[in-house]
Design an enzyme around this catalytic site. Structure first.
Site, PDB file in Angstrom:
ATOM      1  NE  ARG A   1      47.267  44.615  43.514  1.00  0.00           N
ATOM      2  CZ  ARG A   1      46.239  43.962  42.938  1.00  0.00           C
ATOM      3  NH1 ARG A   1      45.078  44.544  42.775  1.00  0.00           N
ATOM      4  NH2 ARG A   1      46.378  42.757  42.537  1.00  0.00           N
TER       5      ARG A   1
ATOM      6  NE  ARG B   1      41.503  39.264  35.780  1.00  0.00           N
ATOM      7  CZ  ARG B   1      41.572  39.747  37.017  1.00  0.00           C
ATOM      8  NH1 ARG B   1      40.461  40.133  37.634  1.00  0.00           N
ATOM      9  NH2 ARG B   1      42.724  39.846  37.630  1.00  0.00           N
TER      10      ARG B   1
ATOM     11  NE  ARG C   1      38.997  35.911  37.849  1.00  0.00           N
ATOM     12  CZ  ARG C   1      39.714  36.735  38.605  1.00  0.00           C
ATOM     13  NH1 ARG C   1      39.122  37.439  39.553  1.00  0.00           N
ATOM     14  NH2 ARG C   1      41.011  36.856  38.420  1.00  0.00           N
TER      15      ARG C   1
ATOM     16  CE  LYS D   1      41.730  41.816  45.778  1.00  0.00           C
ATOM     17  NZ  LYS D   1      42.187  40.459  45.421  1.00  0.00           N
TER      18      LYS D   1
ATOM     19  NE  ARG E   1      46.463  37.879  39.163  1.00  0.00           N
ATOM     20  CZ  ARG E   1      45.306  37.256  38.937  1.00  0.00           C
ATOM     21  NH1 ARG E   1      45.237  36.273  38.061  1.00  0.00           N
ATOM     22  NH2 ARG E   1      44.223  37.614  39.576  1.00  0.00           N
TER      23      ARG E   1
HETATM   24  P1  AP5 Z   1      36.974  37.356  42.511  1.00  0.00           P
HETATM   25  O1  AP5 Z   1      35.871  37.955  43.321  1.00  0.00           O
HETATM   26  O2  AP5 Z   1      37.083  37.734  41.075  1.00  0.00           O
HETATM   27  O3  AP5 Z   1      38.373  37.531  43.275  1.00  0.00           O
HETATM   28  P2  AP5 Z   1      39.303  38.807  43.450  1.00  0.00           P
HETATM   29  O4  AP5 Z   1      39.866  38.767  44.832  1.00  0.00           O
HETATM   30  O5  AP5 Z   1      38.573  40.050  43.036  1.00  0.00           O
HETATM   31  O6  AP5 Z   1      40.425  38.411  42.430  1.00  0.00           O
HETATM   32  P3  AP5 Z   1      41.204  39.249  41.344  1.00  0.00           P
HETATM   33  O7  AP5 Z   1      41.957  38.230  40.537  1.00  0.00           O
HETATM   34  O8  AP5 Z   1      40.306  40.156  40.580  1.00  0.00           O
HETATM   35  O9  AP5 Z   1      42.175  40.040  42.226  1.00  0.00           O
HETATM   36  P4  AP5 Z   1      43.457  40.643  41.786  1.00  0.00           P
HETATM   37  O10 AP5 Z   1      43.771  41.441  42.977  1.00  0.00           O
HETATM   38  O11 AP5 Z   1      44.523  39.719  41.314  1.00  0.00           O
HETATM   39  O12 AP5 Z   1      43.080  41.388  40.425  1.00  0.00           O
HETATM   40  P5  AP5 Z   1      42.856  42.905  40.078  1.00  0.00           P
HETATM   41  O13 AP5 Z   1      41.801  42.962  39.051  1.00  0.00           O
HETATM   42  O14 AP5 Z   1      42.747  43.763  41.287  1.00  0.00           O
HETATM   43  O15 AP5 Z   1      36.813  35.755  42.633  1.00  0.00           O
HETATM   44  C1  AP5 Z   1      37.722  34.873  41.966  1.00  0.00           C
HETATM   45  C2  AP5 Z   1      36.973  33.592  41.558  1.00  0.00           C
HETATM   46  O16 AP5 Z   1      36.538  32.899  42.734  1.00  0.00           O
HETATM   47  C3  AP5 Z   1      35.700  33.799  40.716  1.00  0.00           C
HETATM   48  O17 AP5 Z   1      35.608  32.750  39.811  1.00  0.00           O
HETATM   49  C4  AP5 Z   1      34.561  33.743  41.737  1.00  0.00           C
HETATM   50  O18 AP5 Z   1      33.351  33.285  41.143  1.00  0.00           O
HETATM   51  C5  AP5 Z   1      35.114  32.744  42.742  1.00  0.00           C
HETATM   52  N1  AP5 Z   1      34.687  33.003  44.103  1.00  0.00           N
HETATM   53  C6  AP5 Z   1      34.576  34.213  44.724  1.00  0.00           C
HETATM   54  N2  AP5 Z   1      34.170  34.047  46.000  1.00  0.00           N
HETATM   55  C7  AP5 Z   1      34.043  32.705  46.190  1.00  0.00           C
HETATM   56  C8  AP5 Z   1      33.682  31.892  47.295  1.00  0.00           C
HETATM   57  N3  AP5 Z   1      33.352  32.431  48.467  1.00  0.00           N
HETATM   58  N4  AP5 Z   1      33.656  30.544  47.154  1.00  0.00           N
HETATM   59  C9  AP5 Z   1      33.978  29.972  45.959  1.00  0.00           C
HETATM   60  N5  AP5 Z   1      34.320  30.687  44.858  1.00  0.00           N
HETATM   61  C10 AP5 Z   1      34.369  32.040  44.984  1.00  0.00           C
HETATM   62  O19 AP5 Z   1      44.273  43.275  39.412  1.00  0.00           O
HETATM   63  C11 AP5 Z   1      44.689  42.724  38.188  1.00  0.00           C
HETATM   64  C12 AP5 Z   1      46.005  43.337  37.776  1.00  0.00           C
HETATM   65  O20 AP5 Z   1      45.854  44.769  37.615  1.00  0.00           O
HETATM   66  C13 AP5 Z   1      47.152  43.202  38.797  1.00  0.00           C
HETATM   67  O21 AP5 Z   1      47.831  41.975  38.682  1.00  0.00           O
HETATM   68  C14 AP5 Z   1      48.018  44.423  38.440  1.00  0.00           C
HETATM   69  O22 AP5 Z   1      48.783  44.169  37.292  1.00  0.00           O
HETATM   70  C15 AP5 Z   1      46.986  45.488  38.109  1.00  0.00           C
HETATM   71  N6  AP5 Z   1      46.593  46.281  39.279  1.00  0.00           N
HETATM   72  C16 AP5 Z   1      45.334  46.388  39.797  1.00  0.00           C
HETATM   73  N7  AP5 Z   1      45.342  47.185  40.884  1.00  0.00           N
HETATM   74  C17 AP5 Z   1      46.631  47.582  41.059  1.00  0.00           C
HETATM   75  C18 AP5 Z   1      47.288  48.366  42.033  1.00  0.00           C
HETATM   76  N8  AP5 Z   1      46.617  48.939  43.056  1.00  0.00           N
HETATM   77  N9  AP5 Z   1      48.622  48.552  41.906  1.00  0.00           N
HETATM   78  C19 AP5 Z   1      49.326  48.022  40.883  1.00  0.00           C
HETATM   79  N10 AP5 Z   1      48.758  47.231  39.940  1.00  0.00           N
HETATM   80  C20 AP5 Z   1      47.423  47.013  40.010  1.00  0.00           C
END
Ligand code: AP5
Length: 223
Positions: free
Chosen positions: A93, A167, A132, A18, A178
């Site tokens: 989410r 991270r 990552r 994402k 997660r």
């Molecule tokens: P990346 O693009 O970083 O993936 P992502 O989907 O953004 O993953 P996140 O881990 O950031 O999502 P998340 O939803 O768990 O975390 P968030 O920060 O929102 O890619 C991942 C890896 O894959 C990288 O190494 C990249 O290089 C590689 N990659 C990407 N595309 C690729 C491809 N096509 N092919 C190969 N490799 C690829 O949330 C973190 C925490 O914050 C949550 O757990 C929660 O505690 C809190 N939080 C955030 N939002 C909320 C909410 N709305 N409600 C409640 N808690 C929340």
């Protein structure tokens, strides 16, 4: 510049890509990329009251309580730079968050919403998250298998060369939590938005550029 509105939500499991896609898509559409995860990590790094409340949940891989996240998303969406739209990454989410987003869109007089579901197999998700690496200086998202990325080495962008880090929630036990939280609380949103006719599925397997080539036309055609 076009005055079309692009109100895009990227839905998908942790590690579905994402953040990687949201950065590219927001540049292409010239609308802001809003990541609730980035906002919360910023609050933790700055040691704010919000950060202190969120840190434990994030480190364990749990969701931060809805009321906190709904408030920060609502404030961000009301800012002037969102007038032509946004790419939301990581929000909503839960069903209460989706309902709150619907109310905020109504209050701001905004439509339509387009929700993109990036679907990726679980083995690939675990591979992506455990490898990552992020850059502290340019916020770039990389993977240990990418060319030029090594543990302890600098950011592979030659114009940056900042410090790479992993991270705290990319540890195996937090990744497992997660994914379980995603299945239980976020996956139901696929059905929620599908029933409202605003969901489009974009396969999330392939290189980031290949996915971006699928994503942009899907968004332009449906917005
Ligand atoms: P990346 O693009 O970083 O993936 P992502 O989907 O953004 O993953 P996140 O881990 O950031 O999502 P998340 O939803 O768990 O975390 P968030 O920060 O929102 O890619 C991942 C890896 O894959 C990288 O190494 C990249 O290089 C590689 N990659 C990407 N595309 C690729 C491809 N096509 N092919 C190969 N490799 C690829 O949330 C973190 C925490 O914050 C949550 O757990 C929660 O505690 C809190 N939080 C955030 N939002 C909320 C909410 N709305 N409600 C409640 N808690 C929340």
């Amino acid at each position: 510049m076009s005055d079309r509105e692009y109100n895009v939500v990227l839905l998908g499991a942790p590690g579905a890509g994402k953040g990687t896609q949201a950065k590219m898509l927001s540049d292409q559409l010239a609308v802001p990329h809003i990541s609730t995860g980035d906002i919360l990590r910023g609050a933790v790094a700055e040691g704010t009251e919000l950060g202190a409340k969120a840190k434990g949940y994030m480190d364990r891989g749990e969701l931060v309580p809805d009321d906190l996240v709904i408030a920060i998303a609502g404030e961000r969406l009301a800012q002037d730079d969102c007038a032509r739209g946004f790419v939301l990454d990581g929000f909503p989410r839960t069903v209460p968050q989706a309902e709150a987003l619907g109310r905020a869109m109504d209050e701001l007089g905004r439509e339509p919403l387009l929700v993109v579901n990036l679907a990726v197999e679980e083995d690939e998700i675990v591979r992506r998250l455990s490898g990552r690496r992020l850059c502290r200086d340019c916020d770039g998202i990389f993977h240990i298998d990418d060319e030029g990325v090594t543990d302890g080495g600098p950011c592979p962008d030659p114009d940056c060369e900042g410090e790479l880090y992993q991270r705290s929630d990319d540890r195996p036990e937090a990744i497992r939590e997660r994914l379980a939280v995603y299945r239980e609380q976020t996956e139901p949103l696929i059905d929620y938005y599908s029933k409202r006719g605003v969901l489009v599925d974009v396969p999330g397997e392939g290189s980031p550029d290949e996915i971006a080539e699928r994503l942009l036309p899907a968004v332009r055609d449906r917005s």
